[in-house]
Design a protein around this motif. Sequence first.
Motif, PDB file in Angstrom:
ATOM      1  N   GLU A 175      17.972  13.015 -11.829  1.00 27.09           N
ATOM      2  CA  GLU A 175      18.645  12.655 -10.581  1.00 27.09           C
ATOM      3  C   GLU A 175      19.416  11.336 -10.656  1.00 27.09           C
ATOM      4  O   GLU A 175      20.131  11.000  -9.714  1.00 27.09           O
ATOM      5  N   VAL A 176      19.274  10.586 -11.737  1.00 24.58           N
ATOM      6  CA  VAL A 176      19.907   9.268 -11.839  1.00 24.58           C
ATOM      7  C   VAL A 176      20.749   9.199 -13.116  1.00 24.58           C
ATOM      8  O   VAL A 176      20.293   9.581 -14.197  1.00 24.58           O
ATOM      9  N   PHE A 177      21.991   8.694 -12.958  1.00 25.41           N
ATOM     10  CA  PHE A 177      22.894   8.511 -14.097  1.00 25.41           C
ATOM     11  C   PHE A 177      23.426   7.082 -14.026  1.00 25.41           C
ATOM     12  O   PHE A 177      24.038   6.698 -13.028  1.00 25.41           O
ATOM     13  N   GLN A 178      23.204   6.308 -15.082  1.00 23.33           N
ATOM     14  CA  GLN A 178      23.578   4.895 -15.081  1.00 23.33           C
ATOM     15  C   GLN A 178      24.427   4.543 -16.296  1.00 23.33           C
ATOM     16  O   GLN A 178      24.216   5.069 -17.393  1.00 23.33           O
ATOM     17  N   LEU A 179      25.372   3.642 -16.059  1.00 26.05           N
ATOM     18  CA  LEU A 179      26.175   3.037 -17.121  1.00 26.05           C
ATOM     19  C   LEU A 179      26.018   1.527 -17.018  1.00 26.05           C
ATOM     20  O   LEU A 179      26.349   0.943 -15.986  1.00 26.05           O
ATOM     21  N   SER A 180      25.511   0.907 -18.078  1.00 24.96           N
ATOM     22  CA  SER A 180      25.345  -0.552 -18.112  1.00 24.96           C
ATOM     23  C   SER A 180      26.367  -1.139 -19.065  1.00 24.96           C
ATOM     24  O   SER A 180      26.570  -0.619 -20.171  1.00 24.96           O
ATOM     25  N   ILE A 181      27.022  -2.234 -18.625  1.00 25.59           N
ATOM     26  CA  ILE A 181      27.999  -2.941 -19.448  1.00 25.59           C
ATOM     27  C   ILE A 181      27.462  -4.350 -19.689  1.00 25.59           C
ATOM     28  O   ILE A 181      27.178  -5.084 -18.740  1.00 25.59           O
ATOM     29  N   LYS A 182      27.337  -4.707 -20.951  1.00 22.04           N
ATOM     30  CA  LYS A 182      26.810  -6.011 -21.323  1.00 22.04           C
ATOM     31  C   LYS A 182      27.940  -7.021 -21.472  1.00 22.04           C
ATOM     32  O   LYS A 182      28.998  -6.719 -22.031  1.00 22.04           O
ATOM     33  N   THR A 183      27.710  -8.239 -20.956  1.00 17.97           N
ATOM     34  CA  THR A 183      28.634  -9.365 -21.121  1.00 17.97           C
ATOM     35  C   THR A 183      30.064  -8.943 -20.763  1.00 17.97           C
ATOM     36  O   THR A 183      30.945  -8.862 -21.624  1.00 17.97           O
ATOM     37  N   VAL A 184      30.298  -8.648 -19.509  1.00 16.36           N
ATOM     38  CA  VAL A 184      31.605  -8.135 -19.096  1.00 16.36           C
ATOM     39  C   VAL A 184      32.710  -9.146 -19.361  1.00 16.36           C
ATOM     40  O   VAL A 184      32.517 -10.357 -19.271  1.00 16.36           O
ATOM     41  N   GLN A 185      33.875  -8.624 -19.689  1.00 14.34           N
ATOM     42  CA  GLN A 185      35.059  -9.430 -19.954  1.00 14.34           C
ATOM     43  C   GLN A 185      36.179  -9.006 -19.000  1.00 14.34           C
ATOM     44  O   GLN A 185      36.073  -8.007 -18.290  1.00 14.34           O
ATOM     45  N   LYS A 186      37.260  -9.761 -19.004  1.00 16.51           N
ATOM     46  CA  LYS A 186      38.399  -9.437 -18.152  1.00 16.51           C
ATOM     47  C   LYS A 186      38.949  -8.046 -18.475  1.00 16.51           C
ATOM     48  O   LYS A 186      39.438  -7.335 -17.595  1.00 16.51           O
ATOM     49  N   SER A 187      38.833  -7.650 -19.730  1.00 17.81           N
ATOM     50  CA  SER A 187      39.340  -6.340 -20.133  1.00 17.81           C
ATOM     51  C   SER A 187      38.533  -5.190 -19.533  1.00 17.81           C
ATOM     52  O   SER A 187      38.955  -4.033 -19.587  1.00 17.81           O
ATOM     53  N   ASP A 188      37.373  -5.500 -18.950  1.00 14.42           N
ATOM     54  CA  ASP A 188      36.537  -4.463 -18.333  1.00 14.42           C
ATOM     55  C   ASP A 188      36.958  -4.156 -16.910  1.00 14.42           C
ATOM     56  O   ASP A 188      36.391  -3.257 -16.276  1.00 14.42           O
ATOM     57  N   ASN A 189      37.930  -4.892 -16.381  1.00 15.45           N
ATOM     58  CA  ASN A 189      38.449  -4.584 -15.046  1.00 15.45           C
ATOM     59  C   ASN A 189      38.956  -3.149 -14.996  1.00 15.45           C
ATOM     60  O   ASN A 189      39.549  -2.655 -15.966  1.00 15.45           O
ATOM     61  N   GLY A 190      38.725  -2.462 -13.882  1.00 18.12           N
ATOM     62  CA  GLY A 190      39.264  -1.116 -13.750  1.00 18.12           C
ATOM     63  C   GLY A 190      38.379  -0.240 -12.879  1.00 18.12           C
ATOM     64  O   GLY A 190      37.398  -0.687 -12.284  1.00 18.12           O
ATOM     65  N   THR A 191      38.729   1.042 -12.801  1.00 18.40           N
ATOM     66  CA  THR A 191      37.995   2.029 -12.020  1.00 18.40           C
ATOM     67  C   THR A 191      37.191   2.927 -12.957  1.00 18.40           C
ATOM     68  O   THR A 191      37.753   3.590 -13.829  1.00 18.40           O
ATOM     69  N   TYR A 192      35.894   2.927 -12.766  1.00 17.11           N
ATOM     70  CA  TYR A 192      34.995   3.762 -13.560  1.00 17.11           C
ATOM     71  C   TYR A 192      34.564   4.957 -12.713  1.00 17.11           C
ATOM     72  O   TYR A 192      34.206   4.798 -11.538  1.00 17.11           O
ATOM     73  N   THR A 193      34.581   6.142 -13.301  1.00 15.07           N
ATOM     74  CA  THR A 193      34.250   7.370 -12.584  1.00 15.07           C
ATOM     75  C   THR A 193      33.048   8.047 -13.223  1.00 15.07           C
ATOM     76  O   THR A 193      33.014   8.262 -14.435  1.00 15.07           O
ATOM     77  N   CYS A 194      32.073   8.356 -12.369  1.00 17.07           N
ATOM     78  CA  CYS A 194      30.906   9.129 -12.797  1.00 17.07           C
ATOM     79  C   CYS A 194      31.147  10.580 -12.390  1.00 17.07           C
ATOM     80  O   CYS A 194      31.192  10.904 -11.204  1.00 17.07           O
ATOM     81  N   MET A 195      31.318  11.473 -13.388  1.00 19.03           N
ATOM     82  CA  MET A 195      31.568  12.884 -13.130  1.00 19.03           C
ATOM     83  C   MET A 195      30.310  13.672 -13.474  1.00 19.03           C
ATOM     84  O   MET A 195      29.855  13.667 -14.623  1.00 19.03           O
ATOM     85  N   VAL A 196      29.736  14.323 -12.462  1.00 17.20           N
ATOM     86  CA  VAL A 196      28.494  15.074 -12.645  1.00 17.20           C
ATOM     87  C   VAL A 196      28.793  16.560 -12.498  1.00 17.20           C
ATOM     88  O   VAL A 196      29.333  16.986 -11.471  1.00 17.20           O
ATOM     89  N   LYS A 197      28.418  17.366 -13.514  1.00 15.46           N
ATOM     90  CA  LYS A 197      28.749  18.785 -13.516  1.00 15.46           C
ATOM     91  C   LYS A 197      27.520  19.631 -13.813  1.00 15.46           C
ATOM     92  O   LYS A 197      26.661  19.252 -14.594  1.00 15.46           O
ATOM     93  N   SER A 198      27.474  20.800 -13.152  1.00 16.79           N
ATOM     94  CA  SER A 198      26.489  21.837 -13.486  1.00 16.79           C
ATOM     95  C   SER A 198      27.210  23.173 -13.457  1.00 16.79           C
ATOM     96  O   SER A 198      28.412  23.239 -13.172  1.00 16.79           O
ATOM     97  N   SER A 199      26.477  24.246 -13.722  1.00 14.12           N
ATOM     98  CA  SER A 199      27.095  25.574 -13.719  1.00 14.12           C
ATOM     99  C   SER A 199      27.530  26.006 -12.323  1.00 14.12           C
ATOM    100  O   SER A 199      28.303  26.961 -12.175  1.00 14.12           O
ATOM    101  N   LEU A 200      27.053  25.305 -11.284  1.00 10.61           N
ATOM    102  CA  LEU A 200      27.383  25.685  -9.907  1.00 10.61           C
ATOM    103  C   LEU A 200      28.482  24.824  -9.282  1.00 10.61           C
ATOM    104  O   LEU A 200      28.965  25.133  -8.193  1.00 10.61           O
ATOM    105  N   GLY A 201      28.854  23.727  -9.934  1.00 13.69           N
ATOM    106  CA  GLY A 201      29.881  22.876  -9.354  1.00 13.69           C
ATOM    107  C   GLY A 201      29.848  21.478  -9.932  1.00 13.69           C
ATOM    108  O   GLY A 201      29.184  21.218 -10.949  1.00 13.69           O
ATOM    109  N   GLU A 202      30.570  20.575  -9.287  1.00 13.11           N
ATOM    110  CA  GLU A 202      30.642  19.200  -9.777  1.00 13.11           C
ATOM    111  C   GLU A 202      30.816  18.224  -8.623  1.00 13.11           C
ATOM    112  O   GLU A 202      31.167  18.607  -7.499  1.00 13.11           O
TER     113      GLU A 202
END
Length: 248
Positions: A175-202
């Motif tokens: 039930e939980v999906f995580q993305l950890s970024i260590k020591t963030v830099q200016k280049s890490d600016n932006g939009t991150y998308t978590c896409m969750v998919k199963s056989s019934l939908g997304e």
Amino acid sequence: MAQRSSLTVPYEVPVLAVCFLACVATGLELSVNNHAADFSLSTLPGPPLSLSCLVQNSSQAEELLWYRGNGRVELKDGNKVNISNICVSPVTESDNGVTFTCRLARNKSVQVSVILDVQFPPWLTGEESLQIEEDKDVTLTCNAKSNPQAQAAWYKNNTTLILQQNRYQLYQTSEVFQLSIKTVQKSDNGTYTCMVKSSLGEGRKDFHLIVEDKKPVFPQEAIIAGVVVATVTVLFGIVARKDKIFKV
């Protein structure tokens, strides 16, 4: 003259009686939706679900009991003898994995259980903005239930995220999906998308990550020392001035 032998069986009769009663009790069978053994029932959220329990091989009226998990289900008087029906309405995602059991009232070991397998797609929407100071760590978290279990993929600015070793870390449960970024830099600016998919939908969720400038840190000792020096200087000036006035 032949001797007549007598048979004395002081204990066998009760034993036989008990065995006979046990056989009579265990000869009874139950079926739920035409299943005589425990089974899993797949369904979808929404429409009501009917469960029907029937006594097999009965020559008399038999009372039936229904349980949801360990809790007893209340039945009306006309819905207890030889056949009993319950309705799960509406079926929801929280019913997934719930066990319903029909039991014979006078011998609860005679029973049939059904486990609900409620299937539904992942439900994940929305967006979130995160502000993080440069050189610090940040974790993006998606919470999404689904059945069957879904898988997650991460994107940055609509492009598949390339996971750099020692900088990105993924964590995933049912039930939980995580993305950890260590020591963030200016280049890490932006939009991150978590896409969750199963056989019934997304489903998907966007994270707008803003990396701010690192705030300068001043040593506490230097600040205290500067205050002390300034205070001593002011006091010395006052004393010197008074001394000059006194001499005049």
